[in-house]
Design a protein around this motif. Sequence first.
Motif, PDB file in Angstrom:
ATOM      1  N   UNK A 120       1.123   2.140 -14.905  1.00 33.62           N
ATOM      2  CA  UNK A 120       1.751   2.357 -13.600  1.00 33.62           C
ATOM      3  C   UNK A 120       3.273   2.251 -13.713  1.00 33.62           C
ATOM      4  N   UNK A 121       3.962   2.763 -12.686  1.00 29.43           N
ATOM      5  CA  UNK A 121       5.417   2.706 -12.679  1.00 29.43           C
ATOM      6  C   UNK A 121       5.896   1.288 -12.389  1.00 29.43           C
ATOM      7  N   UNK A 122       7.194   1.060 -12.488  1.00 28.15           N
ATOM      8  CA  UNK A 122       7.752  -0.276 -12.332  1.00 28.15           C
ATOM      9  C   UNK A 122       7.438  -0.867 -10.964  1.00 28.15           C
ATOM     10  N   UNK A 123       7.569  -0.079  -9.907  1.00 23.98           N
ATOM     11  CA  UNK A 123       7.303  -0.550  -8.549  1.00 23.98           C
ATOM     12  C   UNK A 123       5.900  -0.178  -8.080  1.00 23.98           C
ATOM     13  N   UNK A 124       5.169   0.547  -8.918  1.00 24.29           N
ATOM     14  CA  UNK A 124       3.843   1.016  -8.527  1.00 24.29           C
ATOM     15  C   UNK A 124       2.825  -0.103  -8.448  1.00 24.29           C
ATOM     16  N   UNK A 153       0.813  -1.223   0.000  1.00 22.58           N
ATOM     17  CA  UNK A 153       0.000   0.000   0.000  1.00 22.58           C
ATOM     18  C   UNK A 153       0.842   1.266   0.000  1.00 22.58           C
ATOM     19  N   UNK A 154       2.140   1.135   0.261  1.00 21.35           N
ATOM     20  CA  UNK A 154       3.029   2.296   0.219  1.00 21.35           C
ATOM     21  C   UNK A 154       3.316   2.764  -1.206  1.00 21.35           C
ATOM     22  N   UNK A 155       3.080   1.878  -2.170  1.00 21.45           N
ATOM     23  CA  UNK A 155       3.500   2.170  -3.548  1.00 21.45           C
ATOM     24  C   UNK A 155       2.342   2.250  -4.530  1.00 21.45           C
ATOM     25  N   UNK A 156       1.172   2.683  -4.047  1.00 22.49           N
ATOM     26  CA  UNK A 156      -0.015   2.723  -4.916  1.00 22.49           C
ATOM     27  C   UNK A 156       0.091   3.882  -5.907  1.00 22.49           C
ATOM     28  N   UNK A 157      -0.053   3.562  -7.195  1.00 22.06           N
ATOM     29  CA  UNK A 157      -0.065   4.572  -8.274  1.00 22.06           C
ATOM     30  C   UNK A 157      -1.486   4.862  -8.748  1.00 22.06           C
ATOM     31  N   UNK A 158      -2.271   3.781  -8.911  1.00 23.14           N
ATOM     32  CA  UNK A 158      -3.602   3.903  -9.508  1.00 23.14           C
ATOM     33  C   UNK A 158      -4.638   3.237  -8.595  1.00 23.14           C
ATOM     34  N   UNK A 159      -5.737   3.946  -8.348  1.00 24.56           N
ATOM     35  CA  UNK A 159      -6.854   3.362  -7.591  1.00 24.56           C
ATOM     36  C   UNK A 159      -8.065   3.301  -8.515  1.00 24.56           C
ATOM     37  N   UNK A 160      -8.576   2.093  -8.709  1.00 24.71           N
ATOM     38  CA  UNK A 160      -9.725   1.870  -9.590  1.00 24.71           C
ATOM     39  C   UNK A 160     -10.937   1.504  -8.738  1.00 24.71           C
ATOM     40  N   UNK A 161     -12.046   2.188  -8.970  1.00 22.47           N
ATOM     41  CA  UNK A 161     -13.262   1.964  -8.184  1.00 22.47           C
ATOM     42  C   UNK A 161     -14.352   1.324  -9.022  1.00 22.47           C
ATOM     43  N   UNK A 167     -15.920  -9.329 -17.639  1.00 26.64           N
ATOM     44  CA  UNK A 167     -14.664  -9.620 -18.324  1.00 26.64           C
ATOM     45  C   UNK A 167     -14.051  -8.358 -18.926  1.00 26.64           C
ATOM     46  N   UNK A 168     -14.875  -7.374 -19.261  1.00 28.04           N
ATOM     47  CA  UNK A 168     -14.356  -6.112 -19.784  1.00 28.04           C
ATOM     48  C   UNK A 168     -13.680  -5.288 -18.678  1.00 28.04           C
ATOM     49  N   UNK A 169     -14.164  -5.447 -17.456  1.00 24.86           N
ATOM     50  CA  UNK A 169     -13.491  -4.792 -16.327  1.00 24.86           C
ATOM     51  C   UNK A 169     -12.067  -5.320 -16.183  1.00 24.86           C
ATOM     52  N   UNK A 170     -11.929  -6.632 -16.305  1.00 23.73           N
ATOM     53  CA  UNK A 170     -10.593  -7.236 -16.215  1.00 23.73           C
ATOM     54  C   UNK A 170      -9.710  -6.703 -17.341  1.00 23.73           C
ATOM     55  N   UNK A 171     -10.278  -6.572 -18.537  1.00 18.88           N
ATOM     56  CA  UNK A 171      -9.525  -6.030 -19.673  1.00 18.88           C
ATOM     57  C   UNK A 171      -9.033  -4.606 -19.366  1.00 18.88           C
ATOM     58  N   UNK A 172      -9.909  -3.787 -18.786  1.00 25.03           N
ATOM     59  CA  UNK A 172      -9.523  -2.412 -18.451  1.00 25.03           C
ATOM     60  C   UNK A 172      -8.418  -2.390 -17.391  1.00 25.03           C
ATOM     61  N   UNK A 173      -8.498  -3.309 -16.428  1.00 26.79           N
ATOM     62  CA  UNK A 173      -7.448  -3.413 -15.410  1.00 26.79           C
ATOM     63  C   UNK A 173      -6.109  -3.754 -16.079  1.00 26.79           C
ATOM     64  N   UNK A 174      -6.158  -4.707 -17.012  1.00 25.02           N
ATOM     65  CA  UNK A 174      -4.935  -5.096 -17.721  1.00 25.02           C
ATOM     66  C   UNK A 174      -4.337  -3.898 -18.462  1.00 25.02           C
ATOM     67  N   UNK A 175      -5.193  -3.089 -19.061  1.00 22.77           N
ATOM     68  CA  UNK A 175      -4.715  -1.904 -19.788  1.00 22.77           C
ATOM     69  C   UNK A 175      -4.086  -0.890 -18.828  1.00 22.77           C
ATOM     70  N   UNK A 176      -4.723  -0.709 -17.664  1.00 24.64           N
ATOM     71  CA  UNK A 176      -4.211   0.259 -16.691  1.00 24.64           C
ATOM     72  C   UNK A 176      -2.894  -0.189 -16.067  1.00 24.64           C
ATOM     73  N   UNK A 177      -2.655  -1.506 -16.053  1.00 21.32           N
ATOM     74  CA  UNK A 177      -1.383  -2.025 -15.530  1.00 21.32           C
ATOM     75  C   UNK A 177      -0.194  -1.421 -16.283  1.00 21.32           C
ATOM     76  N   UNK A 178      -0.391  -1.175 -17.578  1.00 19.75           N
ATOM     77  CA  UNK A 178       0.688  -0.644 -18.411  1.00 19.75           C
ATOM     78  C   UNK A 178       1.017   0.811 -18.080  1.00 19.75           C
TER      79      UNK A 178
END
Length: 807
Positions: free
Chosen positions: A691-695, A499-507, A678-689
């Motif tokens: 974030x920073x390396x350690x984020x 939790x110290x390295x959070x870059x993106x919060x998705x609700x 399943x589209x939510x999971x797709x959006x999460x996968x896209x947002x992964x790209x």
Amino acid sequence: MEKIIKNPSEDHVKPIKKSTKSNNDNKNMIKKEFSIEGLDCANCAAKIEDRLNKVKDVGHANVNFVTKTLTLEINNTSSAHNVISEATALIKKIEPDVTISEKTSSKNTKKEFSIEGLDCANCAAKIENKLNETNGISYANVNFVTKTLTIEIDKTSNISALVAKVTDIIKKLEPDVTITEIKEDIHVHNHTHGENTKKEIIRFGIGAAIFALAGLINFSDYIKLALYIISYVIVGYEVVLKSLKNIKRGEVFDENFLMSIATIGAFAIHQYPEAAAVMLFYQVGEILQGIAVNRSRKSITSLMDIRPDFANLKINGELKKVSPEKVSIGDIIVVKPGEKVPLDGKVIEGTSMIDTSALTGEAVPRKIEEGSSILSGVINKNGLLTIEVEKSFGQSTISKILNLVQNASNKKAPTENFITKFAKYYTPVVVFGALALAVIPPLVTGDSFSIWIYRALSFLVVSCPCALVVSIPLGFFGGIGGASKKGILVKGGNYLEALNNVDIVVFDKTGTLTRGVFKVTEIKPENNIKNDELLTYAAFAESYSNHPIATSILNAYGKEVSKNMVSDYEEISGYGIKVSLNGKKVLVGNSKLMTKENVAYNNVDTIGSVVHVAVENEYAGYIVISDKIKEDSKDAIKKLKSLGIKKTVMLTGDNKAVGNKVSQMLDLDEVHAELLPDQKVYEIERLFKEKSKKGKLVFVGDGINDAPVLARADIGIAMGGVGSDAAIEAADVVIMTDEPSKIASAIKIAKRTRSIVMQNIIFALAIKAVLLVLVAIGVGTMWEAVFGDVGVTLIAVLNSMRAMKSE
């Protein structure tokens, strides 16, 4: 701002069971937990864990020094007995004085027996094998050394009958033994620990008095030496004895060895007073450290002191005080003012105010009345409540929370794992460094060997890594305990550190940023259909659904639904519902359902969720259902941004208009609407790209329909999940209230915990480094060296206790 859409309601989507995050898919794997009483060496705990992880068929082993618990994941049930025996032997080899006992499973009943007169090891093995083959016994273990038998009885078995059968089996194999059931006494351990501490203090007092006598009175040199030796033996004999036992077993590099070599070496170079004084100083430090560690354990566990002691079971009109474990589903219990609610259930009589602070961290009492659901662990403030039990104790909210918090520290943070590995190599390096310090300088400079041996001995004393190995797990455990007191359940130190390295919060939207309390705000019939008729079609179609939108339609209908009029019920995930009502085909769902079924419909632009209705493939109209944004949602987003969160995103199944409106009101960075699961999971996968390396990417959902996304995110947070099995199963963090602002609180707690852990690491290493240099150049003495060991450990432990204060 990028905007897409999802379906009116995430709506008619069935809950999806979360796939576990563990990589171990072995169906034969079993998990066992053991209590290791008397484990007082953190470094030894790390050694035990390291060795156990190398044992054949052990999938994973974790030794929690803070709770003195061993968790073993065994890959094969058939080899469980051998693995447990090997693990027990290994632990006894490293720490001979500890007591190992298996923790009782919530699913089984555990019984322990003393078998007096059992003098044949082979016969003990026969008894164990025979009992393990007996129906109704899930596990049996005969400890020939302690002459005890431990069995686990399946929940479905008749306990008394099976105990009699066990006795009969043993008597047939060994007629002369005496079998006695060992009754559990929960107070024994605490009493014993207190007695041991008293004995240590008395022994220390006697040794210190003899030491003072030798120093203050002008005795002859021989008498003084004798007094110093007596003082040393009284105070330090256990340390030396443990060291000799460890050397015999090949366990050399621990604090007992270091202190023994250092002090005996001091005697050898005629530093008699210092040798005895250092052992005295070391022992008083150990006593204080032990007291501090035990107090911190008690302080942390007391934060979750919410386990109910009893239940008032109503039997034939009379109340009987029983253990909560003995109450069954459907039983009636009574909770008096001031008592804890022992089990989950429904209030069938009475009105009262309840204190939920133990579960949610909220101090404001809540009103409870007839028909209300009530959770175990809350405190009844003033009224008398009669409750029908809906969950057994093992499945109750309080039991799950206690289990979650108690097991949280088994999942170690990367910092803990690093320190464990660091300690493994650090001590041997320092020992060989001390050896070099004793030998090389006098050979090079021509100085007396005794000078450099003294420095090397002092060097040894400093090297013990206990300050780090003890204080860091305590810091994370304290942070988890403090968070739980505020209604935030963190499933492990690894998640707390992440939790110290959070870059993106998705609700998620419904139930997370909005209340999830829907009301019908508009009914628009078409083709000569009346309002009541349209609502009737929708209500009957939704009668089998538990979704909030279905509930709101049924509430608006306000009449009893005759379900025998409904047939061919089909819930189409992400679309809606298809049923047959009195022979008529009825469709109720979103615009995608209308398109899928080739029904021409009105394209409605509104801020509510739109439920379209079609009868016999003819459009009948639509119903608008509105939700409300939670009071602190906007504040939550603001706090997250102030903490440096780079992006806040909302994924929703609602329509575009609703998604955009909510996003604008809350000042979110992105919104994506009309998404299927399943589209939510797709959006999460896209947002992964992005974030920073350690984020880290956090997903926050209500724990009902979001299991796949909760599992895929770096950290899954379930909102308002105190009574939701799905939430507790799927998420890594559970917010026990409906407040999104608690996410920012969780991040603050994580940052504070890491700060305290880093303070301990820097402080301990810095002090040790300075002392090692001072000792090496002859400025530091053995007195400072002992402070570098026990003094630094004590300070670090006390500092770790601050983590419990959360923010």
